[in-house]
Design a protein around this motif. Structure first.
Motif, short mmCIF file in Angstrom:
data_model
loop_
_atom_site.label_atom_id
_atom_site.label_comp_id
_atom_site.label_asym_id
_atom_site.label_seq_id
_atom_site.Cartn_x
_atom_site.Cartn_y
_atom_site.Cartn_z
N GLU A 17 36.59 21.09 26.08
CA GLU A 17 36.36 19.64 26.01
C GLU A 17 35.60 19.70 24.61
O GLU A 17 36.08 18.58 23.80
CB GLU A 17 35.42 19.22 26.70
N ASN A 36 38.84 19.28 17.09
CA ASN A 36 40.11 19.16 16.55
C ASN A 36 40.45 17.83 16.31
O ASN A 36 41.61 17.44 15.62
CB ASN A 36 41.06 19.58 17.33
N GLU A 37 40.07 16.75 16.67
CA GLU A 37 40.18 15.25 16.54
C GLU A 37 39.78 14.76 15.20
O GLU A 37 40.22 13.74 14.89
CB GLU A 37 39.78 14.36 17.71
N GLU A 80 37.06 27.24 22.11
CA GLU A 80 38.07 26.67 23.02
C GLU A 80 38.00 27.31 24.35
O GLU A 80 38.42 26.78 25.43
CB GLU A 80 39.29 26.56 22.57
N LYS A 94 38.24 20.07 21.79
CA LYS A 94 39.29 18.82 21.74
C LYS A 94 38.65 17.99 20.54
O LYS A 94 39.22 17.33 19.82
CB LYS A 94 39.41 18.31 23.17
N ASP A 95 37.48 17.76 21.01
CA ASP A 95 36.84 16.74 19.99
C ASP A 95 36.83 17.13 18.76
O ASP A 95 36.67 16.36 17.73
CB ASP A 95 35.28 16.40 20.59
#
Length: 474
Positions: free
Chosen positions: A306, A312-313, A301, A309-310
């Motif tokens: 970016e 973690n989704e 991170e 973030k993906d």
């Protein structure tokens, strides 16, 4: 030099395939495996005693399909053939799989003849589901939940009492959120391309089928000839990762336990620094991450928010596992694989596996109760104790299976964030993650259950494909 993050099945399999692919190379690959805990094997954990085996994670493996045969090839290569214990079609664990509905256990239909008969809790013979598919309208979609797809094509009862509990058993998830591509990609494509599943099946009958050219071991051929339903390993499934770890060590792979990486710093397209918790740093030409996506997100991170973030989704769920052993000679259960509980029943458990029927060399009765999953926090909160889960499990076993005696031994394990959920859009998200890695020339490959399938076969095959597609095989 290559580094593998994580010593679970994905990391160990990656090491295995890197060694295999490097056998004919003049430049021997220097390989490190870094595991944060004090053992390898990930969620595969077996508690062995002279009377029973408690499996705290997976307990059986499916031999079917390309991925299943690939695993059997690996098993034979590792010398595990003689330790395999298969369950064939005539075994009760293959024939008898149950669901618990309206305070009763019901055996699910398992033969073609039974599909023409009315079986509780279904109000009609299952053959009627095909008529429902033929008359149901076509709906153009990029993705859908497996529940919506099955309800649309085959009816609400099939979605509630067949598919929903099956999803609970496979990934402890909610069929109303899980992508149809997770288990029924081909059937979904039949609908999208031909207007229905039956129509797609009819069209596929006239298409040429391409068989895989993957060589099959004698063990894989045997599984086909004997039509294995599932199989396990005598003495516990943990023998598998233990053998893999030994294979890596014997072939001079540096297996480092209790080594937690805190950050990855990508220097260029062929160099990345791994910064560990003890302040040391290791530089590798390529990384293979078998960590859960949320764990990898923390490591990248700082440089790549970016990407983090993906990663973690991708959601994960927590599962409670309660193993019970009853030291009684008389059988306390009917021979079967076990039972699952549909979410519509709103029960505190997901299901129970009858281990003493599925696994060899078990004395007495051995059961494993699964709790929580998608509904863990909703049902148990954030601070549930192991004693509480044990009490719930024994109470449900007593109520459903009419077992009045207390267990002789038990074990409780709360597997926090152990299974990823392939919700609608999962495969597009994974494509986006890998496209980001490629576009930024990051020397990292992603393996493991976060991306290409949650089953053991999927994890092993993912490792194979990522190794074959990486720059570290020469």
């Amino acid at each position: 030099m290559a580094a593998i993050l994580g010593g679970g099945l994905g990391g160990l399999s990656t090491g295995y395939y890197l060694l295999k692919n490097n056998l004919n190379s003049n430049n021997k690959l220097k390989l490190f495996l870094l595991e944060a805990t004090n053992y390898c094997g990930g969620w595969i954990k077996s508690i062995r005693t002279k009377d029973y085996v408690f499996e705290q994670g997976p307990r059986t493996i499916r031999p079917k399909g390309l991925q299943g045969l690939n695993t059997l090839n690996m098993m034979q290569d590792l010398g595990l053939s003689e330790h395999i214990a298969p369950i064939t079609p005539d075994h009760p664990a293959a024939k008898n799989r149950m669901i618990y509905v309206r305070n009763n256990l019901h055996i699910l239909p398992s033969t073609l003849i039974s599909a023409f008969k009315k079986n509780q809790p279904f109000s009609k013979p299952l053959i009627y589901a095909l008529f429902n598919d033929i008359k149901s309208p076509y709906k153009e979609l990029q993705d859908d939940s497996i529940y919506n797809f099955v309800e649309r094509r085959f009816g609400k009862e099939i979605a509630d009492y067949a598919v929903s509990p099956m999803i609970c058993g496979i990934c402890a998830g909610d069929a109303k959120e899980i992508s149809v591509k997770f288990l029924m990609k081909t059937l979904f494509e039949y609908e999208q391309n031909h207007g229905g599943v039956v129509k797609g099946l009819m069209a596929s009958m006239f298409q040429s089928k391409s068989d895989s050219d993957m060589p099959l071991s004698e063990l894989a051929k045997r599984s086909q000839e004997e039509k294995w339903n599932v199989y396990t390993i005598k003495g516990g499934l943990k023998t598998f990762p233990d053998t893999l770890q030994n294979y890596l060590v014997e072939n001079e792979v540096n297996v480092n336990l209790n080594t937690k990486v805190e950050e990855l710093e990508f220097i260029d397209s062929s160099s990345v620094a791994l910064k560990s918790s003890d302040g040391n740093s290791l530089t590798a030409n390529h990384i293979y991450s078998s960590l859960p996506s949320y764990a990898l997100a923390k490591l990248v991170e700082k440089q790549h928010p970016e990407l983090a973030k993906d990663l973690n989704e991708i959601p994960f769920v927590t599962v409670g596992i309660v193993n019970l052993y009853f030291d009684i000679v008389e059988p306390l259960i009917q021979p079967a694989f076990g039972f699952l509980v549909p979410p519509i029943e709103n029960a505190p458990i997901l299901g129970v596996v009858f281990d003493s029927c599925c696994m060899p060399d078990q004395k007495g009765t051995v059961l494993t109760v699964m709790l929580g999953g998608k509904w863990f926090k909703e049902k148990f909160g954030d601070d549930v104790t192991e004693d509480t889960l044990l009490g719930i499990a024994t109470s449900e076993v007593e109520k459903i299976l009419k077992i009045k005696v207390k267990p002789t031994a038990s074990n409780v394990n709360i597997l926090k964030k152990c299974i990823p959920q392939y919700v609608i859009g999962h495969y597009e998200r994974v494509d986006k993650i890998r496209e980001y890695i490629a576009a930024n020339n990051l020397p990292i490959s992603l393996v493991g259950c976060s991306y290409d399938g949650v089953g053991m076969n999927d994890v092993i095959y993912s490792a194979k494909k990522q190794v074959e597609g990486s720059p570290c095989t020469a």
